[in-house]
Structures are given as C-alpha cells and as structure tokens.
Design a protein around this motif. Structure first.
Motif, PDB file in Angstrom:
ATOM      1  N   MET A   1      10.502  64.298  52.809  1.00 56.38           N
ATOM      2  CA  MET A   1       9.556  65.115  52.342  1.00 56.38           C
ATOM      3  C   MET A   1       8.292  64.126  51.559  1.00 56.38           C
ATOM      4  SD  MET A   1      10.622  67.961  53.188  1.00 56.38           S
ATOM      5  CE  MET A   1      10.405  69.377  52.326  1.00 56.38           C
ATOM      6  N   PHE A   2       8.770  63.121  50.955  1.00 50.98           N
ATOM      7  CA  PHE A   2       7.683  62.376  50.146  1.00 50.98           C
ATOM      8  C   PHE A   2       7.532  61.028  51.076  1.00 50.98           C
ATOM      9  CE2 PHE A   2       9.604  65.353  47.258  1.00 50.98           C
ATOM     10  CZ  PHE A   2       8.513  66.046  46.592  1.00 50.98           C
ATOM     11  N   ALA A   3       6.327  60.812  50.939  1.00 46.42           N
ATOM     12  CA  ALA A   3       6.097  59.338  51.596  1.00 46.42           C
ATOM     13  C   ALA A   3       5.059  58.318  50.614  1.00 46.42           C
ATOM     14  CB  ALA A   3       5.067  59.468  52.848  1.00 46.42           C
ATOM     15  N   TYR A   4       5.821  57.654  49.689  1.00 44.62           N
ATOM     16  CA  TYR A   4       4.919  56.803  48.583  1.00 44.62           C
ATOM     17  C   TYR A   4       4.335  55.552  49.417  1.00 44.62           C
ATOM     18  CZ  TYR A   4       7.778  59.594  45.539  1.00 44.62           C
ATOM     19  OH  TYR A   4       8.153  60.669  44.733  1.00 44.62           O
ATOM     20  N   ASN A   5       3.087  55.475  49.128  1.00 40.55           N
ATOM     21  CA  ASN A   5       2.268  54.384  49.724  1.00 40.55           C
ATOM     22  C   ASN A   5       2.863  53.075  49.469  1.00 40.55           C
ATOM     23  OD1 ASN A   5      -0.063  52.587  50.338  1.00 40.55           O
ATOM     24  ND2 ASN A   5      -0.800  54.268  51.023  1.00 40.55           N
ATOM     25  N   LYS A   6       3.406  53.029  48.165  1.00 36.94           N
ATOM     26  CA  LYS A   6       3.843  51.505  48.006  1.00 36.94           C
ATOM     27  C   LYS A   6       5.204  51.167  48.544  1.00 36.94           C
ATOM     28  CE  LYS A   6       6.711  53.161  43.954  1.00 36.94           C
ATOM     29  NZ  LYS A   6       7.834  53.156  44.462  1.00 36.94           N
ATOM     30  N   ASP A   7       5.826  52.147  49.310  1.00 29.99           N
ATOM     31  CA  ASP A   7       6.927  51.977  49.937  1.00 29.99           C
ATOM     32  C   ASP A   7       6.847  51.730  51.554  1.00 29.99           C
ATOM     33  OD1 ASP A   7       8.367  52.015  47.491  1.00 29.99           O
ATOM     34  OD2 ASP A   7       8.754  54.022  47.530  1.00 29.99           O
ATOM     35  N   THR A   8       5.625  52.030  51.915  1.00 28.88           N
ATOM     36  CA  THR A   8       5.310  52.253  53.328  1.00 28.88           C
ATOM     37  C   THR A   8       4.827  51.133  53.801  1.00 28.88           C
ATOM     38  OG1 THR A   8       4.810  54.685  52.978  1.00 28.88           O
ATOM     39  CG2 THR A   8       4.299  53.739  55.024  1.00 28.88           C
ATOM     40  N   LYS A   9       5.494  50.530  55.033  1.00 37.53           N
ATOM     41  CA  LYS A   9       5.322  49.268  55.648  1.00 37.53           C
ATOM     42  C   LYS A   9       3.906  49.275  56.034  1.00 37.53           C
ATOM     43  CE  LYS A   9       6.678  46.282  59.601  1.00 37.53           C
ATOM     44  NZ  LYS A   9       7.127  46.626  60.996  1.00 37.53           N
ATOM     45  N   LEU A  10       3.133  48.014  56.057  1.00 36.27           N
ATOM     46  CA  LEU A  10       1.761  48.108  56.557  1.00 36.27           C
ATOM     47  C   LEU A  10       2.091  47.176  57.684  1.00 36.27           C
ATOM     48  CD1 LEU A  10      -1.625  48.263  56.151  1.00 36.27           C
ATOM     49  CD2 LEU A  10      -1.111  45.977  55.000  1.00 36.27           C
ATOM     50  N   ASP A  11       1.501  47.652  58.928  1.00 36.16           N
ATOM     51  CA  ASP A  11       1.658  47.060  60.273  1.00 36.16           C
ATOM     52  C   ASP A  11       0.143  46.225  60.663  1.00 36.16           C
ATOM     53  OD1 ASP A  11       4.453  47.799  60.951  1.00 36.16           O
ATOM     54  OD2 ASP A  11       3.630  49.556  61.256  1.00 36.16           O
ATOM     55  N   ASP A  12       0.384  45.093  60.887  1.00 42.27           N
ATOM     56  CA  ASP A  12      -0.867  44.232  61.144  1.00 42.27           C
ATOM     57  C   ASP A  12      -1.053  44.401  62.684  1.00 42.27           C
ATOM     58  OD1 ASP A  12      -2.899  42.634  61.844  1.00 42.27           O
ATOM     59  OD2 ASP A  12      -1.993  40.757  60.663  1.00 42.27           O
ATOM     60  N   LEU A  13      -2.028  45.277  62.934  1.00 42.85           N
ATOM     61  CA  LEU A  13      -2.421  45.413  64.468  1.00 42.85           C
ATOM     62  C   LEU A  13      -3.370  44.371  65.058  1.00 42.85           C
ATOM     63  CD1 LEU A  13      -3.200  49.310  64.499  1.00 42.85           C
ATOM     64  CD2 LEU A  13      -0.948  48.029  64.649  1.00 42.85           C
ATOM     65  N   GLY A  14      -3.774  43.503  64.265  1.00 47.29           N
ATOM     66  CA  GLY A  14      -4.595  42.328  64.768  1.00 47.29           C
ATOM     67  C   GLY A  14      -6.146  42.614  64.529  1.00 47.29           C
ATOM     68  N   ASP A  15      -6.745  41.506  64.895  1.00 51.92           N
ATOM     69  CA  ASP A  15      -8.258  41.811  64.917  1.00 51.92           C
ATOM     70  C   ASP A  15      -8.722  42.416  63.806  1.00 51.92           C
ATOM     71  OD1 ASP A  15      -8.547  40.329  67.377  1.00 51.92           O
ATOM     72  OD2 ASP A  15      -7.724  42.119  68.516  1.00 51.92           O
ATOM     73  N   GLY A  16      -8.315  42.306  62.608  1.00 53.05           N
ATOM     74  CA  GLY A  16      -8.721  42.979  61.298  1.00 53.05           C
ATOM     75  C   GLY A  16      -8.515  44.504  61.075  1.00 53.05           C
ATOM     76  N   ILE A  17      -7.547  44.990  61.891  1.00 51.17           N
ATOM     77  CA  ILE A  17      -7.030  46.371  61.696  1.00 51.17           C
ATOM     78  C   ILE A  17      -5.633  46.421  61.442  1.00 51.17           C
ATOM     79  CG2 ILE A  17      -6.890  48.585  62.829  1.00 51.17           C
ATOM     80  CD1 ILE A  17      -8.990  47.606  64.792  1.00 51.17           C
ATOM     81  N   SER A  18      -5.164  47.165  60.376  1.00 55.75           N
ATOM     82  CA  SER A  18      -3.734  47.633  60.046  1.00 55.75           C
ATOM     83  C   SER A  18      -3.448  48.989  59.731  1.00 55.75           C
ATOM     84  CB  SER A  18      -3.263  46.621  58.676  1.00 55.75           C
ATOM     85  OG  SER A  18      -4.277  46.841  57.816  1.00 55.75           O
ATOM     86  N   ARG A  19      -2.427  49.449  59.806  1.00 57.08           N
ATOM     87  CA  ARG A  19      -1.950  50.777  59.550  1.00 57.08           C
ATOM     88  C   ARG A  19      -0.799  50.957  58.949  1.00 57.08           C
ATOM     89  NH1 ARG A  19      -1.244  52.252  65.877  1.00 57.08           N
ATOM     90  NH2 ARG A  19       0.674  51.483  66.132  1.00 57.08           N
ATOM     91  N   LYS A  20      -0.471  52.065  58.230  1.00 59.34           N
ATOM     92  CA  LYS A  20       0.688  52.716  57.491  1.00 59.34           C
ATOM     93  C   LYS A  20       0.885  54.122  58.219  1.00 59.34           C
ATOM     94  CE  LYS A  20       0.725  50.312  53.004  1.00 59.34           C
ATOM     95  NZ  LYS A  20       0.839  50.611  51.533  1.00 59.34           N
ATOM     96  N   ILE A  21       2.076  54.098  58.821  1.00 59.27           N
ATOM     97  CA  ILE A  21       2.565  55.452  59.304  1.00 59.27           C
ATOM     98  C   ILE A  21       3.013  56.290  58.103  1.00 59.27           C
ATOM     99  CG2 ILE A  21       4.070  56.852  60.991  1.00 59.27           C
ATOM    100  CD1 ILE A  21       3.570  54.292  62.656  1.00 59.27           C
TER     101      ILE A  21
END
Length: 108
Positions: A1-21
């Motif tokens: 129910m809750f998604a805490y940014n500090k606990d969410t994995k940052l995925d490096d997509l390459g070429d200067g782009i990363s994302r957190k689901i």
C-alpha cells in the motif's frame, strides 16, 4: 500500500536515464524517471496510456507530430500506440503513470 522512495531500487537504464518503479497493480503503474542533461529517450510507442508530470528539469518532448519544450509543473498525455520520446535539455525527473501497468518493466 505504501512505496517509500528511500526503499525503492533505482535501476540504471544506461545513457543517462534511470528509473524507480514506485507502485503498481495490474491496472496501473507509477514510475519515477531521472535524466541527466542530454539524455535521450528514443521515439517509441506502446499499447498503454501514459501520463507524464515533470517534477524538475526541462525536456524537449515529441508526441505524435508535435515537439514542445516542457519544464517543472507541466504534464502530458500520450494515447495508446502514439509515437513519443524526449531529450533532456536540463537534468531532471519525470513521474510517469501507465494504464494498464507495464508488465515489461517488471519482467526478469
């Protein structure tokens, strides 16, 4: 129910782009996307509706036949299967919402 940014994995997509689901169900998904200046999300399409809110930075977005500059506080809608992409002109972050969720983002 809750998604805490500090606990969410940052995925490096390459070429200067990363994302957190950040959160998702089969009906929708919220994704934080970070761009370094000059990073490009190539033109593409998908069968999902997509809403994008610019948290910070500036981006040159192409949606269909239109290209416009957007910055913090601006938002966009991308209908299913429309060609779209962007170039980051000032480092920043987007919040993307997809309906339904992007299964391809969570497949291993």
């Amino acid at each position: 129910m809750f998604a805490y940014n500090k606990d969410t994995k940052l995925d490096d997509l390459g070429d200067g782009i990363s994302r957190k689901i950040m959160a998702y169900s089969k009906n929708g998904m919220v994704v934080e996307v970070r761009f370094e200046e000059g990073a490009v999300a190539p033109l593409h399409s998908h069968p999902h509706e997509q809403f994008t809110y610019v948290i910070s930075g500036a981006f040159e977005f192409t949606i269909g036949d239109e290209t416009k500059l957007v910055s913090a506080g601006d938002a966009m809608y991308k209908e299913p299967n429309i060609i779209h992409g962007c170039k980051c002109v000032k480092a920043g972050m987007l919040l993307d919402s997809f309906v339904p969720m992007r299964e391809d983002f969570v497949e291993s």
